[in-house]
Design a protein around this motif. Structure first.
Motif: not given
Length: 779
Positions: A144, A151-152
């Motif tokens: 990350r 999350d990204n």
């Protein structure tokens, strides 16, 4: 038409200073006692900063984030659903998230001394796994970039317009394609540059800035430096190209301005080309899946689109992450009468430079989608690609046409533009040439791209207020002032970075006031002197800025006519303005005589003259949904199956930007866009290795087209005036760049069709062409 007025093909008035080397760019400005800034940049795509050891001899000249007292991290706050916020630090705090991120600022008496301080600064790194692939970035267990996120993903937006279920049920043909546009770098001749100093006499911090948005940057710098806007003056001098690159606030300029305030010395930073290629590789990194549902004859009933955008590590200001991905679904129907659109747009953070809109924003990707669908349907139903397009285009009698995504296409004749392009490229001749085959073994192909360009839009449903971003264009201002010797000074809020506004705004004044363009001075770029406009982007300058100039000049007509009539001793409604004079049936008086009366001989003025006199201030409201230019591009290429090299043999462009203020400048805008679009199609790519290291950091590795690779196109103009703008003008700054990737891609695939090969990824380099041929040979 007045001499040199709207529609005149006159040379650019500003070119004299450029052709003789007298332009003034940031790098041309030097102040007494000026210092120079350089930056220690992260050599890693993702790494924690354990420590920074400054050189022993550099007290007060080397700064890390903690030293920048009072500086706030840059932060954008759009209203996209589920948008995840993060700070965009001016200098990296705790960790770096892409190669090239500034970590330390060094200040030297010369650029070389600043670079030496950079070299002497030691950063201890804890290297972390990078996030390089937008799809893998959302996989469980992926590293990350921002630890407070799950999350990204920056954000996800969804669109559902019309009855897509009915379109699916009625469809006789279903076409699905996946395609990829790879990351590239906008390539202005001048990179980013700034020079800041404190003007104690005026109690101002002055920032010279190579930028498109003077007033927004004044607001941004004041906000993140904690300086009142009245004390922050931004001057954007001549700008050597921008293309969207210079629309966001970069951390280097914030840091340099802080240093100038803190050290009370002028400080300048000039980006070099390698920094540019590393730090500004920030656009076109997209992946799409499109599914079209069509009836038996290829009429498209609905479209499903999934769009992914790799927007890099941070969300810039004022244009946040999410704009690129969200723009594509709103434009995926293009110029076609498609009544159902469903879309999903995903914006992902990766270990790359922060993404920014580039010439055309996501419209090249949307154009790519609806045009490859048209070619696929032509193959299925057994007709020429241009014929399937004609079946689907919005017809002129449907104008104004509200699309499924609520865009209002204001005017135009799309089928006629297509017919002109078909004739110009000689479809029958190209097909005959394909049947004969080439003596050198190359394969010839033909491709089309039909698209619109949404220009000068404001608060519409897929616009600024809908996104909840900090910069929403409203009234674009302009001031018109007649001088004491009869010349005209225009102060405008938009800014030029190559468009030719000094010429076209003078032509608008000539049209309205009857003054020669050579006697008009256009000023812009200084937040203290120019009215507070929002700058130049979305091809809005000619529409909004030009509209403001026209409105101000119309207001100025009245006092000029009133004073002129009084001097002539005739009724005001009996005079006309032309050739720099006020005429009556019995005589004339020059603008210079009118100026002399106002400024120096008030006893000659009418007793009830307006105290505002020979100055007019006006605003022009942005059109909520914008006005729509459109174009058809047609390309003929030859592809060598042995080397993968593509040559453009012929190219035709049919363009309709409404009333052309200056056809010569329109040609220049379209040709410049064509050159950039060819780069997008065949050459330009910002590449990375698995560790996140950029591998195209010089112009030996990052290939841009030269004059040799850019053909002289057949250029055909249509002029369908918009009913929504002054003079019926529409923007044209981005159109030329939207069509080439798609037209060239369709031409390459047409050439490769006999080999069973298909390529849906830009740029279409020789390596990718050969890989597509090899893959086809294996099946």
């Amino acid at each position: 038409m007045p001499q040199g007025g709207v529609g005149a093909r006159i040379p650019r008035l500003e070119d004299g200073r450029f052709m003789h080397g007298r332009g003034q760019f940031v790098a041309d400005i030097a102040l007494p006692g000026m210092l120079h800034a350089a930056f220690v940049r992260s050599p890693h795509a993702h790494a924690r900063i354990r420590s920074v050891k400054k050189p022993d001899h550099a007290a007060g000249r080397v700064f890390v984030a903690a030293d920048l007292v009072g500086v706030k991290p840059i932060r954008s706050s759009p209203s996209f659903a589920n948008f995840r916020h993060s700070d965009f630090p001016v200098l990296a705090v705790d960790k770096a998230r892409y190669v090239g991120e500034p970590v330390v600022m060094a200040i030297g008496d010369t650029p070389h001394e600043a670079e030496d301080l950079v070299a002497a600064t030691v950063v201890d790194w804890d290297v972390l796994p990078p996030v390089m692939d937008m799809k893998r970035a959302l996989a469980p267990g992926a590293p990350r970039l921002h630890e407070h996120w799950p999350d990204n993903m920056f954000c996800e937006t969804r669109f559902d317009h019309g009855d897509i279920a009915a379109a699916i049920k009625a469809a006789k043909h279903v076409v699905t394609r996946e395609y990829r546009t790879n990351r590239q770098t906008p390539m202005p001749l001048e990179g980013r540059a700034c020079l800041a100093h404190v003007d104690h006499r005026n109690d101002e911090v002055v920032v010279y800035y190579s930028h498109q948005l003077p007033v927004p940057m004044q607001i941004g710098l004041a906000t993140f430096l904690g300086v009142p806007q009245r004390r922050l003056r931004v001057i954007c001098p001549d700008v050597g190209g921008a293309f969207g690159l210079k629309t966001f606030l970069d951390g280097e300029t914030v840091a340099v301005t802080w240093a100038a305030i803190t050290l009370d010395r002028p400080v300048r930073h000039i980006q070099d080309r390698r920094e540019h290629l590393i730090c500004d590789a920030n656009t076109r990194d997209h992946w799409y899946r499109i599914t079209a549902y069509a009836d038996a004859v290829g009429k498209v009933l609905g479209i499903d689109l999934e769009a992914w955008c790799d927007t890099g590590a941070y969300s810039p200001w004022p244009w946040p992450a999410g704009i690129e991905a969200s723009t594509a679904p709103g434009n995926i129907a293009g110029c076609y009468d498609i009544r159902a659109v469903r879309g999903r747009a995903v914006t992902v953070a990766t270990s790359k430079p922060p993404g920014q809109p580039y010439r055309g924003v996501a419209r090249p990707g949307a154009c790519y989608g609806h045009e490859i669908v048209m070619d696929a349907l032509a193959g299925i139903v057994g007709c020429e690609p241009h014929e399937i397009r004609a079946r689907n285009l919005v017809r002129p009698e449907q104008m104004p046409y509200r699309t499924a995504t609520n865009k209002v296409l204001d005017s135009g004749d799309y089928p006629e533009a297509l017919r002109k392009a078909v004739a110009a490229i000689d479809v029958a001749g190209v097909r005959a040439r394909q049947r004969r085959s080439e003596a050198d073994g190359r394969r010839v192909g033909l491709g089309f791209a039909v698209f619109y360009e949404q220009t000068a839009y404001g608060t519409g449903p897929f616009g600024y207020s809908g996104w909840g971003i900090e910069l929403v264009p409203g009234l674009e201002p302009a001031t018109a002032r007649l001088t004491g010797d009869g010349d005209l000074v225009l102060d405008v809020g938009v800014h030029s970075h190559g468009q030719g506004y000094e010429t076209v705004f003078a032509q608008i004044a000539a049209e309205v006031l009857g003054i020669a363009p050579a006697r008009v001075k256009v000023r812009y770029g200084d937040t203290t002197l120019a009215p507070a406009g929002t700058g130049t982007y979305t091809s809005r300058g000619a529409v909004s800025g030009g509209g403001a100039v026209a409105t101000a000049c119309k207001q100025l007509r009245k006092p000029i006519a009133r004073i002129g009539a009084h001097l002539l001793q005739v009724a005001e409604d009996s005079v006309v303005l032309r050739d720099g004079k006020v005429y009556s049936a019995t005589g004339s008086v020059s603008f210079a005589e009118i100026g002399r009366a106002w400024y120096h001989h008030p006893e000659e003025l009418p007793p009830d003259v307006d105290p505002q006199g020979l100055t007019a201030v006006a605003g022009y409201k942005a059109i909520d949904g914008g006005v729509y230019s459109y174009s058809v591009h047609a390309a003929v290429v030859a592809v060598d199956p042995a080397t993968g090299v593509t040559e453009i043999l012929d190219y035709a462009i049919v363009e309709d930007c409404g009333t052309m203020l200056n056809p010569m400048l329109v040609d220049g805008q379209v040709l410049g866009g064509l050159a950039g679009g060819i780069g997008n199609a065949l050459y330009e790519e910002s590449t990375y290795d698995a560790l996140g290291q950029p591998t195209a950091t010089t112009l030996a590795d990052y290939c841009v087209p030269s004059a040799v690779e850019v053909p002289e196109p057949t250029m055909i103009h249509m002029e369908t005036p918009s009913p929504l703008s002054e003079f019926g003008v529409k923007g044209v700054g981005e159109s030329g760049a939207i069509g080439p990737p798609t037209a060239i891609a369709n031409a390459i695939n047409d050439a490769l069709r006999p080999l069973g090969a298909h390529l849906l990824e830009t740029p279409m380099t020789p390596r990718r062409v050969l890989a597509a041929i090899a893959a086809a040979a294996r099946t």
